[in-house]
Design a protein around this motif. Structure first.
Motif, PDB file in Angstrom:
ATOM      1  N   TRP A 224      48.798  40.777  46.855  1.00 38.71           N
ATOM      2  CA  TRP A 224      47.558  40.605  47.604  1.00 38.71           C
ATOM      3  C   TRP A 224      47.105  39.165  47.412  1.00 38.71           C
ATOM      4  N   VAL A 225      46.797  38.472  48.497  1.00 34.46           N
ATOM      5  CA  VAL A 225      46.353  37.080  48.428  1.00 34.46           C
ATOM      6  C   VAL A 225      45.046  36.943  49.204  1.00 34.46           C
ATOM      7  N   VAL A 226      44.010  36.451  48.515  1.00 35.16           N
ATOM      8  CA  VAL A 226      42.720  36.206  49.164  1.00 35.16           C
ATOM      9  C   VAL A 226      42.505  34.700  49.236  1.00 35.16           C
ATOM     10  N   THR A 227      42.211  34.198  50.433  1.00 36.89           N
ATOM     11  CA  THR A 227      41.984  32.766  50.641  1.00 36.89           C
ATOM     12  C   THR A 227      40.604  32.560  51.233  1.00 36.89           C
ATOM     13  N   ALA A 228      39.823  31.717  50.591  1.00 36.76           N
ATOM     14  CA  ALA A 228      38.489  31.417  51.106  1.00 36.76           C
ATOM     15  C   ALA A 228      38.591  30.549  52.355  1.00 36.76           C
ATOM     16  N   VAL A 229      37.940  30.968  53.431  1.00 36.19           N
ATOM     17  CA  VAL A 229      37.847  30.151  54.632  1.00 36.19           C
ATOM     18  C   VAL A 229      36.614  29.249  54.530  1.00 36.19           C
ATOM     19  N   ASP A 230      35.507  29.834  54.123  1.00 36.64           N
ATOM     20  CA  ASP A 230      34.289  29.094  53.784  1.00 36.64           C
ATOM     21  C   ASP A 230      33.519  29.966  52.803  1.00 36.64           C
ATOM     22  N   GLU A 231      32.249  29.692  52.567  1.00 37.65           N
ATOM     23  CA  GLU A 231      31.507  30.423  51.553  1.00 37.65           C
ATOM     24  C   GLU A 231      31.248  31.875  51.926  1.00 37.65           C
ATOM     25  N   THR A 232      31.323  32.192  53.204  1.00 34.83           N
ATOM     26  CA  THR A 232      30.979  33.547  53.641  1.00 34.83           C
ATOM     27  C   THR A 232      32.111  34.278  54.360  1.00 34.83           C
ATOM     28  N   SER A 233      33.291  33.708  54.399  1.00 31.15           N
ATOM     29  CA  SER A 233      34.408  34.374  55.075  1.00 31.15           C
ATOM     30  C   SER A 233      35.715  34.059  54.362  1.00 31.15           C
ATOM     31  N   SER A 234      36.704  34.922  54.578  1.00 35.49           N
ATOM     32  CA  SER A 234      37.977  34.784  53.875  1.00 35.49           C
ATOM     33  C   SER A 234      39.108  35.394  54.687  1.00 35.49           C
TER      34      SER A 234
END
Length: 313
Positions: free
Chosen positions: A96-106
């Motif tokens: 599982w990989v989580v990547t931040a797009v910005d402070e409120t989305s991923s």
């Protein structure tokens, strides 16, 4: 040597990356969050890894396997590897990989790598179909929960009902385990169909009468542990819920036993006014669901009490 196959499933989530990672990392809530997951047991755990047994549906069948998971919270990743896989899977793991797009989305990605028993084409097709269905359901579950994280304490709740029984635990277990006999034993059960092709793994469909006279149909999968615990997940839930799991536990207490029914529920907020009427709130739905489930559970426990105490007497 068997060919190793790779898949990738992903979804955009309107929630901070840390919120998404925390959902992925906490398997104890997966049965409520993920449609395919029935139950998860911890076999070992420390800060950076865990060994778990999972029961889940795959292409309509219930499967169980043991996996080891490794955590890298600084990278927002969780890797996993099945210790013993179930045919047609020869081996399976992933990340599982989580990547931040910005402070409120991923962005949430689920990678799988696997091999197939005997490299059979029909086995490969079965695994790809199961991965597409389950990965899609798991990603959708995480997305929904993460985007409602600020309301989760309001929508999700757990409660217990306990009855003291002056009888033998084995008789109480027999009453709870033999759910196929509930239509004869319980007045609120109108119909129950149960299959147990694998000992200790029960699939059942039940019609339940509520206090107002209406009948609700639910479908559940139950996992039986020894003679003192039965856990279950409703795979078809009433309209006010998105998830409902539960368990029956039997604990020795003096000359008798304490028997507890536990429910964990996630409410569906958009269904509240449709089911309960205009002006009704989530708080009203919590009270309604709690009362309905507690009434049926307590009725079941009281009938189990009468059964066990009569047999002792």
């Amino acid at each position: 040597m068997s060919e190793r196959h790779h898949t990738l499933h992903s979804t955009a989530v309107a929630a901070p990356a840390k919120v998404v990672y925390d959902i992925v990392a906490d398997v104890t809530r997966w049965p409520e969050f993920f449609a395919p997951n029935v139950h998860v047991e911890h076999l070992a755990k420390d800060e950076r890894s865990e060994r778990i047994q999972i029961w889940a549906t795959a292409n309509g069948a219930v499967k169980t396997w043991i996996s080891r998971r490794e955590f890298e919270p600084e990278k927002l990743t969780v890797s996993f590897r099945q210790e013993v896989s179930v045919a047609p899977i020869a081996s399976m793991g992933g990340t599982w990989v989580v990547t931040a797009v910005d402070e409120t989305s991923s962005l949430l990605e689920l990678h799988h790598d696997f091999t197939v028993v005997d490299d059979a084409p029909d086995g490969l097709a079965w695994i790809n179909s199961a991965l597409d269905r389950n990965s899609g359901a798991e990603l959708a579950g995480i997305k929904e929960i993460a985007e409602r994280a600020d309301r989760l304490d309001e929508l999700m709740f757990t409660f217990d009902d306990t009855v003291r029984i002056e009888g033998d635990g084995a008789d109480v277990f027999d009453f709870l385990n033999r759910a196929d006999l509930w239509p004869e034993r319980l007045p609120h059960v109108a119909r129950l169909d149960l299959t147990e092709e694998t000992p200790g793994l029960q699939v059942m469909a039940m019609d339940t009468r509520t206090a107002d006279g209406s009948v609700h149909t639910t479908e559940s999968i139950r996992v039986v542990f020894g003679t003192d615990r039965i856990v279950y997940k409703q795979t078809t839930v009433p309209a006010l819920m998105t998830a409902h799991t539960g368990r029956w536990t039997i604990a020795e207490a003096g000359d008798g036993v304490d028997v507890t029914s536990r429910h964990t529920v996630i409410l569906k907020p958009e269904a509240v006014t449709k089911i309960l009427g205009d002006g009704k709130t989530v708080a009203d739905a919590r009270e309604y669901v709690h009362r309905a489930l507690s009434t049926n559970s307590t009725n079941t426990l009281n009938h189990a009490k009468a059964y066990a105490e009569a047999r002792r007497g």
